[in-house]
Scaffold this active site. Structure first.
Site, PDB file in Angstrom:
ATOM      1  N   HIS A  57      48.747  46.602  54.888  1.00 35.98           N
ATOM      2  CA  HIS A  57      47.695  45.792  55.526  1.00 35.98           C
ATOM      3  C   HIS A  57      48.100  45.516  56.957  1.00 35.98           C
ATOM      4  O   HIS A  57      49.268  45.192  57.233  1.00 35.98           O
ATOM      5  CB  HIS A  57      47.487  44.474  54.780  1.00 35.98           C
ATOM      6  CG  HIS A  57      47.060  44.700  53.378  1.00 35.98           C
ATOM      7  ND1 HIS A  57      45.782  45.089  53.058  1.00 35.98           N
ATOM      8  CD2 HIS A  57      47.747  44.662  52.218  1.00 35.98           C
ATOM      9  CE1 HIS A  57      45.697  45.268  51.757  1.00 35.98           C
ATOM     10  NE2 HIS A  57      46.882  45.015  51.214  1.00 35.98           N
TER      11      HIS A  57
ATOM     12  N   PRO B 247      37.145  50.345  53.397  1.00 35.75           N
ATOM     13  CA  PRO B 247      35.959  49.958  54.155  1.00 35.75           C
ATOM     14  C   PRO B 247      36.248  49.211  55.447  1.00 35.75           C
ATOM     15  O   PRO B 247      37.128  48.348  55.501  1.00 35.75           O
ATOM     16  CB  PRO B 247      35.180  49.063  53.179  1.00 35.75           C
ATOM     17  CG  PRO B 247      36.141  48.693  52.131  1.00 35.75           C
ATOM     18  CD  PRO B 247      37.148  49.792  52.048  1.00 35.75           C
ATOM     19  N   ASN B 248      35.481  49.586  56.455  1.00 33.45           N
ATOM     20  CA  ASN B 248      35.458  48.960  57.786  1.00 33.45           C
ATOM     21  C   ASN B 248      36.659  49.319  58.651  1.00 33.45           C
ATOM     22  O   ASN B 248      36.668  48.994  59.835  1.00 33.45           O
ATOM     23  CB  ASN B 248      35.306  47.432  57.683  1.00 33.45           C
ATOM     24  CG  ASN B 248      33.981  47.044  57.083  1.00 33.45           C
ATOM     25  OD1 ASN B 248      32.948  47.524  57.531  1.00 33.45           O
ATOM     26  ND2 ASN B 248      33.995  46.235  56.050  1.00 33.45           N
TER      27      ASN B 248
ATOM     28  N   ARG C  14      46.229  34.257  55.513  1.00 33.64           N
ATOM     29  CA  ARG C  14      44.785  34.191  55.730  1.00 33.64           C
ATOM     30  C   ARG C  14      44.097  33.434  54.587  1.00 33.64           C
ATOM     31  O   ARG C  14      44.721  32.669  53.882  1.00 33.64           O
ATOM     32  CB  ARG C  14      44.247  35.610  55.917  1.00 33.64           C
ATOM     33  CG  ARG C  14      44.908  36.312  57.123  1.00 33.64           C
ATOM     34  CD  ARG C  14      44.320  37.667  57.391  1.00 33.64           C
ATOM     35  NE  ARG C  14      42.920  37.572  57.790  1.00 33.64           N
ATOM     36  CZ  ARG C  14      42.089  38.611  57.852  1.00 33.64           C
ATOM     37  NH1 ARG C  14      42.517  39.828  57.537  1.00 33.64           N
ATOM     38  NH2 ARG C  14      40.833  38.435  58.223  1.00 33.64           N
TER      39      ARG C  14
ATOM     40  N   ALA D 208      38.955  45.434  52.009  1.00 39.84           N
ATOM     41  CA  ALA D 208      38.545  44.323  51.144  1.00 39.84           C
ATOM     42  C   ALA D 208      38.600  44.681  49.656  1.00 39.84           C
ATOM     43  O   ALA D 208      38.691  43.783  48.803  1.00 39.84           O
ATOM     44  CB  ALA D 208      37.139  43.867  51.533  1.00 39.84           C
TER      45      ALA D 208
ATOM     46  N   ASN E 140      45.542  51.540  52.499  1.00 34.99           N
ATOM     47  CA  ASN E 140      45.013  50.234  52.895  1.00 34.99           C
ATOM     48  C   ASN E 140      43.597  50.188  52.343  1.00 34.99           C
ATOM     49  O   ASN E 140      42.680  50.767  52.932  1.00 34.99           O
ATOM     50  CB  ASN E 140      44.999  50.062  54.409  1.00 34.99           C
ATOM     51  CG  ASN E 140      44.478  48.686  54.809  1.00 34.99           C
ATOM     52  OD1 ASN E 140      43.923  47.957  53.977  1.00 34.99           O
ATOM     53  ND2 ASN E 140      44.644  48.316  56.069  1.00 34.99           N
TER      54      ASN E 140
ATOM     55  N   ARG F 118      36.370  46.200  67.281  1.00 35.15           N
ATOM     56  CA  ARG F 118      35.970  44.804  67.045  1.00 35.15           C
ATOM     57  C   ARG F 118      37.166  44.014  66.519  1.00 35.15           C
ATOM     58  O   ARG F 118      38.100  44.586  65.986  1.00 35.15           O
ATOM     59  CB  ARG F 118      34.864  44.708  65.972  1.00 35.15           C
ATOM     60  CG  ARG F 118      33.793  45.714  66.162  1.00 35.15           C
ATOM     61  CD  ARG F 118      32.401  45.160  66.049  1.00 35.15           C
ATOM     62  NE  ARG F 118      31.503  46.235  66.452  1.00 35.15           N
ATOM     63  CZ  ARG F 118      30.860  47.043  65.605  1.00 35.15           C
ATOM     64  NH1 ARG F 118      30.946  46.834  64.324  1.00 35.15           N
ATOM     65  NH2 ARG F 118      30.111  48.011  66.052  1.00 35.15           N
TER      66      ARG F 118
ATOM     67  N   TYR G 183      42.925  42.514  64.017  1.00 33.43           N
ATOM     68  CA  TYR G 183      43.327  43.849  63.565  1.00 33.43           C
ATOM     69  C   TYR G 183      43.937  44.721  64.662  1.00 33.43           C
ATOM     70  O   TYR G 183      44.281  45.878  64.408  1.00 33.43           O
ATOM     71  CB  TYR G 183      42.120  44.551  62.928  1.00 33.43           C
ATOM     72  CG  TYR G 183      41.612  43.819  61.705  1.00 33.43           C
ATOM     73  CD1 TYR G 183      42.423  43.640  60.597  1.00 33.43           C
ATOM     74  CD2 TYR G 183      40.328  43.271  61.674  1.00 33.43           C
ATOM     75  CE1 TYR G 183      41.983  42.948  59.487  1.00 33.43           C
ATOM     76  CE2 TYR G 183      39.869  42.578  60.567  1.00 33.43           C
ATOM     77  CZ  TYR G 183      40.697  42.419  59.473  1.00 33.43           C
ATOM     78  OH  TYR G 183      40.265  41.733  58.378  1.00 33.43           O
TER      79      TYR G 183
ATOM     80  N   GLU H  40      51.368  50.209  49.697  1.00 34.85           N
ATOM     81  CA  GLU H  40      50.183  49.463  50.147  1.00 34.85           C
ATOM     82  C   GLU H  40      50.456  48.912  51.549  1.00 34.85           C
ATOM     83  O   GLU H  40      51.542  48.377  51.798  1.00 34.85           O
ATOM     84  CB  GLU H  40      49.936  48.324  49.156  1.00 34.85           C
ATOM     85  CG  GLU H  40      48.768  47.428  49.505  1.00 34.85           C
ATOM     86  CD  GLU H  40      48.614  46.276  48.487  1.00 34.85           C
ATOM     87  OE1 GLU H  40      49.352  46.271  47.454  1.00 34.85           O
ATOM     88  OE2 GLU H  40      47.784  45.395  48.733  1.00 34.85           O
TER      89      GLU H  40
HETATM   90  O1  CA2 Z   1      44.746  43.433  56.994  1.00 36.58           O
HETATM   91  C1  CA2 Z   1      44.254  44.442  56.468  1.00 36.58           C
HETATM   92  O2  CA2 Z   1      44.626  45.576  56.721  1.00 36.58           O
HETATM   93  C2  CA2 Z   1      43.069  44.279  55.496  1.00 36.58           C
HETATM   94  O3  CA2 Z   1      43.216  45.263  54.470  1.00 36.58           O
HETATM   95  C3  CA2 Z   1      41.823  44.530  56.316  1.00 36.58           C
HETATM   96  C4  CA2 Z   1      40.521  44.299  55.536  1.00 36.58           C
HETATM   97  C5  CA2 Z   1      40.566  42.919  54.861  1.00 36.58           C
HETATM   98  O4  CA2 Z   1      39.404  42.764  54.061  1.00 36.58           O
HETATM   99  C6  CA2 Z   1      41.805  42.732  54.012  1.00 36.58           C
HETATM  100  O5  CA2 Z   1      41.787  41.429  53.451  1.00 36.58           O
HETATM  101  C7  CA2 Z   1      43.055  42.910  54.843  1.00 36.58           C
HETATM  102  C8  CA2 Z   1      39.327  44.334  56.463  1.00 36.58           C
HETATM  103  C9  CA2 Z   1      39.240  45.553  57.292  1.00 36.58           C
HETATM  104  C10 CA2 Z   1      38.204  45.325  58.357  1.00 36.58           C
HETATM  105  O6  CA2 Z   1      38.518  46.112  59.464  1.00 36.58           O
HETATM  106  C11 CA2 Z   1      37.904  45.830  60.636  1.00 36.58           C
HETATM  107  C12 CA2 Z   1      38.418  46.445  61.742  1.00 36.58           C
HETATM  108  C13 CA2 Z   1      37.849  46.195  62.956  1.00 36.58           C
HETATM  109  C14 CA2 Z   1      36.759  45.356  63.072  1.00 36.58           C
HETATM  110  C15 CA2 Z   1      36.245  44.750  61.952  1.00 36.58           C
HETATM  111  C16 CA2 Z   1      36.806  44.985  60.726  1.00 36.58           C
END
Ligand code: CA2
Length: 149
Positions: free
Chosen positions: A100, A10-11, A107, A77, A74, A18, A23, A98
């Site tokens: 990230h 997700p996301n 974090r 969340a 990946n 963003r 990221y 895996e």
């Molecule tokens: O660091 C990572 O790759 C995470 O898997 C990213 C997840 C986070 O919940 C994990 O704890 C670590 C969040 C992805 C959100 O991606 C976005 C990308 C651009 C803008 C907003 C969110």
């Protein structure tokens, strides 16, 4: 030719649009294309999928069992919450790497634990988009060694 799946949760479709300070500014399409190039160089075939839905990620993992030799994931969340994804990965019996983008250990506390790590051969985190290519390299080595790290 070995076939590998790169699965994003997700996301991650928002990458490059963003929160670049966390990221990075690389888009998911760029990451997928870099991984495909790297895989081709290593003699692997690669497909990429992304979903914001936990069930769709479980479906993708189940389907991978039929046609893939390894998974790079990946889970976003869902890393920290999803027993369903853990169960699907455990059942698919494929080597899992895996990834990230961020260093989840630097974090918030709630990001420090991962269900997926319990079924992964290894974890790459904190190297931004480069981590995905590192994961392709790692999976290629694992497959060359017969499927386990
Ligand atoms: O660091 C990572 O790759 C995470 O898997 C990213 C997840 C986070 O919940 C994990 O704890 C670590 C969040 C992805 C959100 O991606 C976005 C990308 C651009 C803008 C907003 C969110």
């Amino acid at each position: 030719m070995a076939h590998i799946l790169v699965l994003n949760g997700p996301n991650l479709n928002l990458l490059g649009t963003r929160e670049p300070e966390i990221y990075g500014s690389t888009t998911l399409a760029d990451i997928e294309s870099r991984c495909a190039d790297r895989a081709r160089d290593l003699g692997l075939e690669l497909e990429s999928q992304q979903s914001n839905s936990e069930g769709a990620l479980v479906d993708a993992i189940q389907a991978a069992r039929e046609r893939c030799q390894g998974i790079i994931i990946n889970p976003g969340a869902y890393t920290h919450t999803s027993i369903a994804i853990f169960d699907a990965l455990a059942a698919c019996d494929l080597p899992v790497v895996e990834v990230h983008l961020s260093n989840i250990h630097r974090r918030e506390d709630f990001r420090h634990s991962s269900y997926v790590s319990k079924v992964a051969e290894g974890v790459i985190c904190g190297f931004g988009a480069d981590g995905y290519e590192m994961a392709v390299d790692a999976l290629a080595r694992i497959l060359a060694q017969g499927g386990q790290a």
